[in-house]
Design an enzyme around this catalytic site. Structure first.
Site: not given
Length: 1122
Positions: A118, A216, A262, A346, A379, A781, A803, A810
């Site tokens: 294997e 597998d 679209a 846009n 909107r 995305h 960092a 939020s």
């Protein structure tokens, strides 16, 4: 989404069909799929080996570690498989956090082998290349292969050789197996590349004396490569992640998405939930889901989805009605909420998309009220004010509670309202209308910003001012932070110079991408985007337009007209890139609107020209393998790529890419016409425009902003742009909007920790909701998917916070945190806000002003028969689908287009009969003769047809109208038939429609007889026809051929039809006769015959016609012949 998981059965089918290796691959196609619909008798006939071999059975539903979970039946006979399936089939099983039902299984031949036989092999893609992992021990207990396995990275564009495999990967494999394994792994790698896999894992891979067995397998392929691999892939079925059912509505939206330019996405999370979303934009949809989960709504969140990319009204309607249908199936005790949200668009016309949603709300108003649905809308973008108005109106007219908000309201504020965490304002403040920005009549509106103003809107303290290094807020020294975060798996580590060197970057990339003198070429006929760029240039007081030329391979070289302020200018359009580059050496930026199919080739071509330093690729859906090749060449050439899958970027006061920043109202509202002090980088294009809005409200504005794109491998990374901003003196503060998936954000952590980044960085990674979902959700995305814990948004936000970056709790608090950091910089004197100077006004385009309802103008044309503007063609008020559904036929269509009404069935039939009988009357008549002569002269169809039609008049074919008029006038005036005949004779006029050259009372025209029988049988009454037949009796008594001919019959019968069918008033009936409608019947019918004669002559290949001399009587004047 690009990388999509495929079933084990599909993966093995690809491997068995297309792998090319000298290794003997055993058990090819020895697999069978079992589902609820499986007929075992049929299955064993198709796969007879099931009856004779020992078998393995396992679920094939994208479940990891099936062996450890006890979900594999091993070394069974067929009866044993059936018994095993009885215990597991349709059983609810928990895998990690996901609960799902086992319903699809794979049965394969059992392979007897030892542990030593294997092995483990895996290939996966990263930005730099493809990693091949190999371990000499495979199987269930392989453990953490990332730590154990031998690893070889094949750079993008390179090939893998057997020698490399043997030397780097097979060091712990016995010599007798090395040759077989090396050949198989190379073949597997070539298969992986050729079929656009992004991930391929085999565990265990068994190698015995007989050959290689693939036991597998788990795999993902790049779904965007379908247009390349369709012939080999076939119709691939992508199963849903385990724990989530595949709903037909999801498939319906996926089909809409595939047929549309679209983006339309829908994932059902909990169909019984009370919180539903309909969000515009891939990034915004994630932000809304995050906020709902942050506010405790994760268990009630019903769906994830997004619509973007300027869908049409009909597409938005189809999407909205699907959502509304789903949410009104089951009632909820607390009622339901629908969040219709989005960032500032846009280029999408918000009013147009909202019209589709409004249509759906009207259609479902009953169920929506029954289920106590409350709708919250927020909107912004082109024409958003009209969209919000329409949405508010439908709430008032239907009685559905609809709360409407625009850009004055924070993007996710409506989530808090919907979930009861914040009050709903009674009268929200409204931003100025588009027209108020563009048609400014104030005395200062025409002023132009001073050419001597500083590069940044905020005056820097000193020309060399650099913000001192900021200590990590967590109090961790850089080396401690480094040890915590690094090394992370699959992330480039080490010093930045070393990292850049290891990436193979031989060409130095510019820190400043855009200046006020930057010139660009636009690839693609995107006139709206180019005009938007020119309007931005004008309002920024540039001396010249930023677009030097356009390239469009599908037309010849020409000039395209645009506006520069009030003046019209011509922009050259070239067929090929070489000409454009040669004639415009000043250009150093290319903006590519090429389609996903042509973007790769056109970009690779552009990079051959050293004058190009920056390329923006707008297209979404470019295969990842092609993107990586573009990135590699760009690194070698020192070219900066923004995109793919981006709207672009903007540098206020200097340069705007395509549609970035939206229309001029948003440009002016967000103060993008002059530079500020804050630079940002985002993945999402829509969210970049939202950042423009947020930054303009809480700071002195944007200095530069870039949307790097939503694909897994953007051309440039967050770090590329953050380092540019760090090295730009006029940037005093940086904002980064990261997201789930990938590890690029950790490089920001490293940069802060090592002191390479010293300016304040405000960061937030969207996608925090993903860790709360029980099954994997692919967001809008392609790159928004965490493949390991470190790629989760929550982990990245915490790492950035540790960092020393500024990280809000939020997204809701992002604007407040940006304001806090900005105010600190102002208080410290680092930023000194400058005095605002108004921009020059730019005239609004006529078409847009009309759409906004700001102007009106008399139309040049009026039409009342047809409307092609909507989603569906309409004939006189009837949609084309209804025309076919009602089987109206040609006669019905003619009734709609000619007479603007739906005619009775018999009337439609009569029209069709008239067209049939007038279609042709032989080649000797003048019209056919002319058509034939023209055709034989080599003329085209249209010219020949026109030649024939021009002969139609009173003497040939034009008697329908005249006959109808003459007979109607006589009949209506009360003249007896004999009086009518005598009067016409006395006046010296022919009775139109009476007489025939060949036919007579003894040799009747069968065309007239056919029509006569139909009319007498179907028309309610025929008074004018009866009158004409009485006239015929008189005329034929004088001469047998003075019959009522076909023209006359059709003319008088049509008058009877108009007057007796009930669809016309008497005035309308008379008007249609007067304006020549009846001659149209002859023209339309006879055109069929003329076309037939044309085709006949061409088919017979007849030559030029010359009339014979002996058929011409030459009669010359006598004095000429003497």
């Amino acid at each position: 989404m690009s990388a999509k998981a495929i079933s084990e059965q599909t993966g093995k089918e690809f491997l068995y069909k297309y792998i090319c290796t000298s290794a003997a691959v055993q058990n090819r196609f020895r697999y069978a799929t079992v589902t609820a619909e499986t007929d075992w008798d049929h299955l064993t006939q198709e796969h007879p080996w099931l009856l004779t071999e020992r078998l393995v059975v396992k679920p094939d539903q994208l479940i990891k570690r099936r062996g450890k979970l006890g979900l594999v039946g091993i070394n069974l006979d067929l009866q044993g498989v059936k018994e095993w399936l009885k215990a597991h089939f349709m059983r609810e099983t928990t895998v990690g956090k996901a609960k799902g039902v086992l319903k699809t299984f794979l049965v394969e031949q059992f392979v007897q082998h030892t542990q030593e036989e294997e092995f483990y092999v895996c290939i996966y893609a990263t930005r730099e290349g493809d990693h091949v992992l190999f371990h000499h021990e495979g199987g269930v207990d392989v453990g953490d292969v990332d730590d154990k396995a031998q690893r070889l990275m094949v750079p993008v564009g390179d090939k893998l050789s057997e020698d490399q495999v043997t030397e780097k990967l097979l060091t712990q494999v016995s010599d007798n197996r090395k040759e077989v394994l090396a050949s198989f792994i190379v073949g597997l790698f070539n298969l992986y590349e050729d079929l656009y896999f992004t991930y391929l894992e085999i565990n265990p891979l068994v190698v015995t004396e007989d050959g290689v067995y693939v036991l597998d397998m788990a795999a993902k392929i790049d779904a965007t490569a379908d247009y390349i691999c369709k012939a080999k892939w076939g119709d691939v079925q992508f199963p849903p992640p385990f724990g989530r059912e595949a709903y037909p509505e999801e498939a319906y939206i996926a089909d809409l998405d595939a047929k549309s330019g679209a983006s339309l996405k829908l994932t059902l999370l909990n169909p019984l939930g009370r919180i539903w979303t309909m969000v515009a934009g891939g990034g915004a949809s994630v932000v809304y889901s995050d906020t709902i989960c942050d506010l405790g709504g994760v268990d009630e969140l019903a769906n994830y989805g997004e619509y973007s990319g300027a869908p049409s009204e009909q597409q938005t309607y189809d999407y909205a009605k699907t959502i509304l249908s789903l949410m009104t199936r089951e009632k909820h005790t607390q009622g339901k909420v629908l969040i219709i949200g989005g960032s500032i668009a846009n280029f999408t016309n918000v009013a147009a998309t909202f019209k589709g949603i409004v249509r759906a709300i009207k259609d479902y108003q009953g169920p929506l009220k029954e289920h106590e649905v409350t709708i919250f809308v927020r909107r912004g973008g082109p024409n958003y004010q009209e969209g919000l108005r329409v949405m508010g109106e439908v709430g008032k007219t239907t009685g559905i509670p609809i709360h409407v908000f625009g850009t004055e309201t924070h993007m996710t504020a409506i989530v808090g309202m919907a979930l009861g965490h914040r009050p709903i304002p009674n009268q929200p403040p409204t931003d100025a209308h588009t027209a108020n920005f563009l048609l400014n009549a104030s005395s200062n509106s025409a002023k132009t910003p001073s050419a001597t103003r500083t590069a940044s809107f905020s005056e820097p303290r000193t020309s060399n001012d650099v913000t001192p290094p900021k200590k990590c807020k967590a109090g961790l020294p850089a080396d401690t932070l480094h040890s915590i975060l690094w090394p992370l798996k699959n992330v480039v580590t080490g010093d930045w110079k070393e990292a850049q060197a290891s990436s193979g970057c031989s060409g130095a990339k510019a820190t400043t991408l855009f200046r006020k003198q930057t010139k660009a070429i636009v690839w693609g006929m995107q006139t709206r985007a180019v005009q938007g760029m020119m309007d931005f240039d004008y309002v920024c007081s540039r001396d010249e337009p930023s677009v030097a030329a356009m390239v469009y391979p599908f037309t010849g070289d020409h000039k395209q007209k645009f506006y520069w302020g009030h003046k019209e200018i011509l922009l050259p359009v070239y067929k090929n890139m070489a000409d454009a580059m040669k004639k415009h050496p000043e250009v150093d930026v290319l903006i590519s609107f090429a389609s996903l199919r042509s973007a790769f080739d056109s970009t690779m071509e552009v990079m051959q020209y050293p004058q190009i330093h920056t390329i923006t690729i707008i297209a979404e859906g470019i295969p990842e393998a092609q993107t990586r090749k573009m990135i590699k060449m760009a690194d070698e050439k020192g070219v900066t790529i923004i995109g793919p899958a981006t709207v672009g970027g903007i540098k206020p006061g200097c340069f705007k890419i395509g549609n970035t920043g939206g229309m001029l109202d948003n440009i002016l509202a967000s103060k993008l016409y002059r530079p500020g002090s804050v630079a940002y980088v985002s993945r999402s294009g829509g969210m970049s425009n939202e950042l423009n809005n947020i930054i303009s409200r809480f700071t002195d504005g944007v200095y530069e902003g870039v949307a790097i794109g939503g694909d897994r491998y953007p051309g440039t990374t967050f770090m590329d742009h953050v380092l540019r901003y760090q090295d730009t003196p006029d940037v005093h503060m940086i904002v980064m909007l990261g997201e789930i998936g990938g590890t690029e954000e950790y490089k920001i952590c490293q940069g802060i920790g090592e002191g390479r980044i010293t300016k304040p960085v405000v960061c937030w990674c969207i996608g925090t909701c993903a860790t709360m979902f029980t099954s994997e959700v692919q967001f809008g995305h392609a790159g928004a998917c965490a493949n390991q814990a470190s790629e989760a948004a929550v982990a990245k936000n915490q790492a950035l916070r540790d960092a020393g970056a500024y990280v809000p709790k939020s997204f809701d608090e992002l604007g407040d945190l940006i304001k806090t950091v900005y105010d600190e910089l102002v208080a410290s004197g680092t930023i000194i806000p400058a005095q605002e100077v108004p921009p020059p006004t730019v005239p609004m385009d006529y078409s847009w002003a009309r759409e906004l309802g700001l102007i009106r103008k008399p139309a040049s044309f009026m039409t009342s028969i047809c409307d092609e503007r909507g989603q569906e063609l309409i004939y006189a008020g009837m949609p084309i689908t209804e025309v076919f559904k009602e089987e109206m036929g040609l006669g019905g269509v003619l009734g709609l287009l000619w007479f603007q009404r739906r005619l009775p069935r018999y009337a439609c039939q009569f029209i069709e009969m008239c067209l049939m009988v007038t279609a042709d009357h032989g080649p000797a008549v003048s019209g056919a003769h002319n058509t034939i002569v023209c055709a034989r002269a080599g003329k085209d169809l249209i010219s020949s047809l026109t030649s024939g039609l021009l002969t139609i008049g009173d003497r040939f074919g034009g008697a329908l109208d005249a006959a109808a008029k003459q007979f109607s006038k006589a009949f209506d005036s009360g003249m007896l038939p004999m009086e009518f005949v005598n009067k016409m004779k006395k006046d010296g006029k022919l009775i139109m429609g009476i007489g025939h050259r060949v036919k007579s009372i003894n040799n009747p025209d069968m065309r007239v007889q056919i029509l006569m029988d139909f009319v007498k049988q179907n028309f309610p009454s025929t008074p004018l026809l009866d009158y004409a037949l009485d006239v015929e009796k008189i005329t034929t008594s004088k001469k047998p051929n003075l019959i009522l001919n076909v023209d006359g019959f059709i003319g008088v019968a049509f008058v009877d039809l108009f007057r007796t069918c009930g669809g016309f008033t008497r005035d309308e009936a008379d008007e249609f006769v007067e304006i020549g409608a009846l001659n149209g019947i002859f023209v339309l019918g006879r055109s069929m015959g003329f076309i037939g004669h044309y085709l006949d002559q061409k088919r017979l290949k007849q030559g030029l016609y010359r009339h014979p001399w002996d058929d011409i009587s030459y009669v010359l004047p006598e004095h000429m012949s003497m």
